[in-house]
Write a protein that holds these residues in place. Structure first.
Motif, PDB file in Angstrom:
ATOM      1  N   TRP A   1     -13.862 151.088 -34.198  1.00  0.00           N
ATOM      2  CA  TRP A   1     -13.161 151.642 -35.559  1.00  0.00           C
ATOM      3  C   TRP A   1     -13.836 151.875 -36.545  1.00  0.00           C
ATOM      4  CZ3 TRP A   1     -12.799 148.555 -40.093  1.00  0.00           C
ATOM      5  CH2 TRP A   1     -11.777 148.681 -41.024  1.00  0.00           C
ATOM      6  N   LEU A   2     -15.156 151.251 -36.909  1.00  0.00           N
ATOM      7  CA  LEU A   2     -15.942 151.480 -37.825  1.00  0.00           C
ATOM      8  C   LEU A   2     -16.602 152.786 -37.519  1.00  0.00           C
ATOM      9  CD1 LEU A   2     -18.046 148.159 -38.241  1.00  0.00           C
ATOM     10  CD2 LEU A   2     -16.565 149.514 -40.001  1.00  0.00           C
ATOM     11  N   PHE A  54     -26.484 151.497 -39.966  1.00  0.00           N
ATOM     12  CA  PHE A  54     -25.243 152.342 -39.652  1.00  0.00           C
ATOM     13  C   PHE A  54     -25.165 152.327 -38.228  1.00  0.00           C
ATOM     14  CE2 PHE A  54     -23.445 156.439 -38.654  1.00  0.00           C
ATOM     15  CZ  PHE A  54     -22.327 156.472 -39.054  1.00  0.00           C
ATOM     16  N   LEU A  55     -26.043 152.869 -37.344  1.00  0.00           N
ATOM     17  CA  LEU A  55     -25.903 153.224 -36.067  1.00  0.00           C
ATOM     18  C   LEU A  55     -25.686 151.693 -35.267  1.00  0.00           C
ATOM     19  CD1 LEU A  55     -29.164 155.327 -35.199  1.00  0.00           C
ATOM     20  CD2 LEU A  55     -26.907 156.112 -35.698  1.00  0.00           C
ATOM     21  N   CYS A  56     -26.093 150.825 -35.832  1.00  0.00           N
ATOM     22  CA  CYS A  56     -25.903 149.313 -35.189  1.00  0.00           C
ATOM     23  C   CYS A  56     -24.325 148.940 -35.529  1.00  0.00           C
ATOM     24  CB  CYS A  56     -26.677 148.183 -35.964  1.00  0.00           C
ATOM     25  SG  CYS A  56     -28.499 148.271 -35.252  1.00  0.00           S
ATOM     26  N   ALA A  57     -23.842 149.387 -36.633  1.00  0.00           N
ATOM     27  CA  ALA A  57     -22.432 149.016 -36.852  1.00  0.00           C
ATOM     28  C   ALA A  57     -21.302 149.986 -36.016  1.00  0.00           C
ATOM     29  CB  ALA A  57     -22.114 149.422 -38.231  1.00  0.00           C
ATOM     30  N   THR A  58     -21.815 151.097 -35.671  1.00  0.00           N
ATOM     31  CA  THR A  58     -20.951 152.013 -34.898  1.00  0.00           C
ATOM     32  C   THR A  58     -21.131 152.268 -33.775  1.00  0.00           C
ATOM     33  OG1 THR A  58     -22.390 153.795 -35.977  1.00  0.00           O
ATOM     34  CG2 THR A  58     -20.624 153.141 -37.409  1.00  0.00           C
ATOM     35  N   ASN A  59     -22.169 151.565 -33.006  1.00  0.00           N
ATOM     36  CA  ASN A  59     -22.279 151.848 -31.659  1.00  0.00           C
ATOM     37  C   ASN A  59     -22.217 150.745 -30.783  1.00  0.00           C
ATOM     38  OD1 ASN A  59     -23.503 154.893 -30.916  1.00  0.00           O
ATOM     39  ND2 ASN A  59     -24.488 154.303 -32.760  1.00  0.00           N
ATOM     40  N   GLU A  60     -21.653 150.590 -29.568  1.00  0.00           N
ATOM     41  CA  GLU A  60     -21.333 149.347 -28.658  1.00  0.00           C
ATOM     42  C   GLU A  60     -22.715 149.005 -28.046  1.00  0.00           C
ATOM     43  OE1 GLU A  60     -18.543 147.774 -28.704  1.00  0.00           O
ATOM     44  OE2 GLU A  60     -17.290 149.460 -29.654  1.00  0.00           O
ATOM     45  N   VAL A  61     -23.749 149.540 -28.103  1.00  0.00           N
ATOM     46  CA  VAL A  61     -24.805 149.262 -27.306  1.00  0.00           C
ATOM     47  C   VAL A  61     -26.216 148.685 -28.029  1.00  0.00           C
ATOM     48  CG1 VAL A  61     -24.602 151.174 -25.529  1.00  0.00           C
ATOM     49  CG2 VAL A  61     -25.978 151.713 -27.393  1.00  0.00           C
ATOM     50  N   SER A  62     -27.015 147.737 -27.786  1.00  0.00           N
ATOM     51  CA  SER A  62     -28.187 147.150 -28.423  1.00  0.00           C
ATOM     52  C   SER A  62     -28.760 148.516 -29.001  1.00  0.00           C
ATOM     53  CB  SER A  62     -28.808 146.061 -27.699  1.00  0.00           C
ATOM     54  OG  SER A  62     -28.084 145.150 -27.441  1.00  0.00           O
ATOM     55  N   LEU A  63     -29.355 148.374 -30.139  1.00  0.00           N
ATOM     56  CA  LEU A  63     -30.596 149.380 -30.486  1.00  0.00           C
ATOM     57  C   LEU A  63     -31.770 148.672 -31.160  1.00  0.00           C
ATOM     58  CD1 LEU A  63     -27.797 151.541 -32.353  1.00  0.00           C
ATOM     59  CD2 LEU A  63     -28.811 151.754 -30.253  1.00  0.00           C
ATOM     60  N   PHE A  74     -23.891 142.630 -47.845  1.00  0.00           N
ATOM     61  CA  PHE A  74     -23.845 143.866 -47.437  1.00  0.00           C
ATOM     62  C   PHE A  74     -22.997 144.125 -46.129  1.00  0.00           C
ATOM     63  CE2 PHE A  74     -26.159 146.765 -44.591  1.00  0.00           C
ATOM     64  CZ  PHE A  74     -26.090 147.770 -45.184  1.00  0.00           C
ATOM     65  N   CYS A  75     -23.133 143.246 -45.332  1.00  0.00           N
ATOM     66  CA  CYS A  75     -22.588 143.398 -43.921  1.00  0.00           C
ATOM     67  C   CYS A  75     -21.143 143.043 -44.218  1.00  0.00           C
ATOM     68  CB  CYS A  75     -23.035 142.225 -43.013  1.00  0.00           C
ATOM     69  SG  CYS A  75     -24.720 142.577 -42.547  1.00  0.00           S
ATOM     70  N   GLU A  76     -20.767 142.385 -44.978  1.00  0.00           N
ATOM     71  CA  GLU A  76     -18.990 141.916 -44.929  1.00  0.00           C
ATOM     72  C   GLU A  76     -18.425 143.094 -45.962  1.00  0.00           C
ATOM     73  OE1 GLU A  76     -16.190 138.680 -46.854  1.00  0.00           O
ATOM     74  OE2 GLU A  76     -18.044 138.007 -46.326  1.00  0.00           O
ATOM     75  N   ASN A  77     -19.084 143.397 -46.959  1.00  0.00           N
ATOM     76  CA  ASN A  77     -18.406 144.296 -48.027  1.00  0.00           C
ATOM     77  C   ASN A  77     -18.766 145.585 -47.945  1.00  0.00           C
ATOM     78  OD1 ASN A  77     -16.622 142.135 -49.259  1.00  0.00           O
ATOM     79  ND2 ASN A  77     -18.735 141.333 -50.117  1.00  0.00           N
ATOM     80  N   VAL A  78     -19.747 145.981 -47.548  1.00  0.00           N
ATOM     81  CA  VAL A  78     -20.328 147.478 -47.281  1.00  0.00           C
ATOM     82  C   VAL A  78     -19.832 147.863 -45.926  1.00  0.00           C
ATOM     83  CG1 VAL A  78     -22.092 148.979 -47.497  1.00  0.00           C
ATOM     84  CG2 VAL A  78     -22.042 147.019 -49.107  1.00  0.00           C
ATOM     85  N   VAL A  79     -20.367 147.243 -44.885  1.00  0.00           N
ATOM     86  CA  VAL A  79     -20.291 147.740 -43.593  1.00  0.00           C
ATOM     87  C   VAL A  79     -18.892 147.146 -43.132  1.00  0.00           C
ATOM     88  CG1 VAL A  79     -21.341 147.500 -41.195  1.00  0.00           C
ATOM     89  CG2 VAL A  79     -22.875 147.512 -43.475  1.00  0.00           C
ATOM     90  N   ILE A 104     -18.593 144.463 -40.776  1.00  0.00           N
ATOM     91  CA  ILE A 104     -19.094 143.409 -39.739  1.00  0.00           C
ATOM     92  C   ILE A 104     -20.648 142.957 -40.060  1.00  0.00           C
ATOM     93  CG2 ILE A 104     -17.804 144.457 -37.909  1.00  0.00           C
ATOM     94  CD1 ILE A 104     -20.473 145.564 -36.821  1.00  0.00           C
ATOM     95  N   PHE A 105     -20.638 141.641 -39.481  1.00  0.00           N
ATOM     96  CA  PHE A 105     -22.160 141.082 -39.515  1.00  0.00           C
ATOM     97  C   PHE A 105     -22.885 141.731 -38.348  1.00  0.00           C
ATOM     98  CE2 PHE A 105     -25.361 138.171 -39.331  1.00  0.00           C
ATOM     99  CZ  PHE A 105     -25.978 137.791 -40.625  1.00  0.00           C
ATOM    100  N   ILE A 106     -24.118 142.280 -38.913  1.00  0.00           N
ATOM    101  CA  ILE A 106     -24.991 142.909 -37.940  1.00  0.00           C
ATOM    102  C   ILE A 106     -26.156 141.737 -37.633  1.00  0.00           C
ATOM    103  CG2 ILE A 106     -26.677 144.691 -37.559  1.00  0.00           C
ATOM    104  CD1 ILE A 106     -24.961 146.547 -39.607  1.00  0.00           C
ATOM    105  N   ASN A 107     -26.031 141.386 -36.492  1.00  0.00           N
ATOM    106  CA  ASN A 107     -27.007 140.345 -36.117  1.00  0.00           C
ATOM    107  C   ASN A 107     -28.374 140.556 -35.607  1.00  0.00           C
ATOM    108  OD1 ASN A 107     -25.605 137.429 -36.432  1.00  0.00           O
ATOM    109  ND2 ASN A 107     -24.301 138.533 -34.770  1.00  0.00           N
ATOM    110  N   HIS A 108     -29.398 140.301 -36.092  1.00  0.00           N
ATOM    111  CA  HIS A 108     -30.887 140.747 -35.798  1.00  0.00           C
ATOM    112  C   HIS A 108     -31.345 139.596 -34.710  1.00  0.00           C
ATOM    113  CE1 HIS A 108     -35.157 140.674 -35.818  1.00  0.00           C
ATOM    114  NE2 HIS A 108     -35.268 141.666 -36.493  1.00  0.00           N
ATOM    115  N   ARG A 109     -31.530 140.081 -33.484  1.00  0.00           N
ATOM    116  CA  ARG A 109     -32.080 139.205 -32.243  1.00  0.00           C
ATOM    117  C   ARG A 109     -33.128 139.496 -31.689  1.00  0.00           C
ATOM    118  NH1 ARG A 109     -31.983 138.582 -26.994  1.00  0.00           N
ATOM    119  NH2 ARG A 109     -31.283 140.600 -26.362  1.00  0.00           N
TER     120      ARG A 109
END
Length: 160
Positions: free
Chosen positions: A15-16, A61-70, A93-98, A100-105
């Motif tokens: 969707w994003l 942006f790539l993390c938010a729009t791609n299904e794979v890990s980067l 930033f994650c909630e209001n700009v992006v 979704i929350f982008i986790n760092h693992r």
């Protein structure tokens, strides 16, 4: 099928990826205190910090729009680490700009030693496909095979 049904059926990242304003929102975001921190903590010039801040936003942006890990390049990862330390700002930033929350693992040592470099190569392929030529900040300092078995250059990745 109505629009609401279509959105429900799509993953959040899919969707994003169709949100044509997302890249502009992310790139328009600024965090002067983070940039100041990078200048002081690492001795980066304002120019280098600005470039890496931009590249971090492109990576997110790539993390938010791609299904794979980067996997981010090392210096992009470093500024991302520091952004996460501003927990309220990062969550906002994650909630209001992006959206979704982008986790760092971080990857475990077993994951790093068992890596064949696919994560780094996939990241670079997706980044080139999205942005064309990449800046020097996308050069991984340790590419797959450069330090024995596994990929030394990918120590973290993004997850949804």
């Amino acid at each position: 099928m109505n629009t609401a049904t279509n959105v429900i059926e799509l993953s959040r990242k899919a969707w994003l990826s169709k949100d044509h304003e997302l890249f502009g929102r992310i790139m328009g975001y600024d965090h002067p205190i983070l940039r100041e921190r990078m200048n002081v903590k690492y001795g980066w010039t304002e120019e280098k910090t600005s470039e890496l801040f931009l590249e971090m936003k492109r990576f997110l942006f790539l993390c938010a729009t791609n299904e794979v890990s980067l996997a981010p390049p090392e210096e992009v990862d470093e500024i991302w680490h520091n952004f996460i330390l501003f927990t309220r700002d990062y969550a906002d930033f994650c909630e209001n700009v992006v959206g979704i929350f982008i986790n760092h693992r971080p990857m475990s040592e077993a994951e790093k030693s068992g890596s064949d470099g696919t994560l780094v190569h996939d990241t670079l392929a997706i980044a080139r496909s999205s942005f064309g030529d990449l800046s020097e900040h996308w050069n991984f300092k340790k590419m797959p095979g450069s330090c024995g078995d596994g990929v030394c250059g990918a120590s973290t990745n993004c997850q949804d």
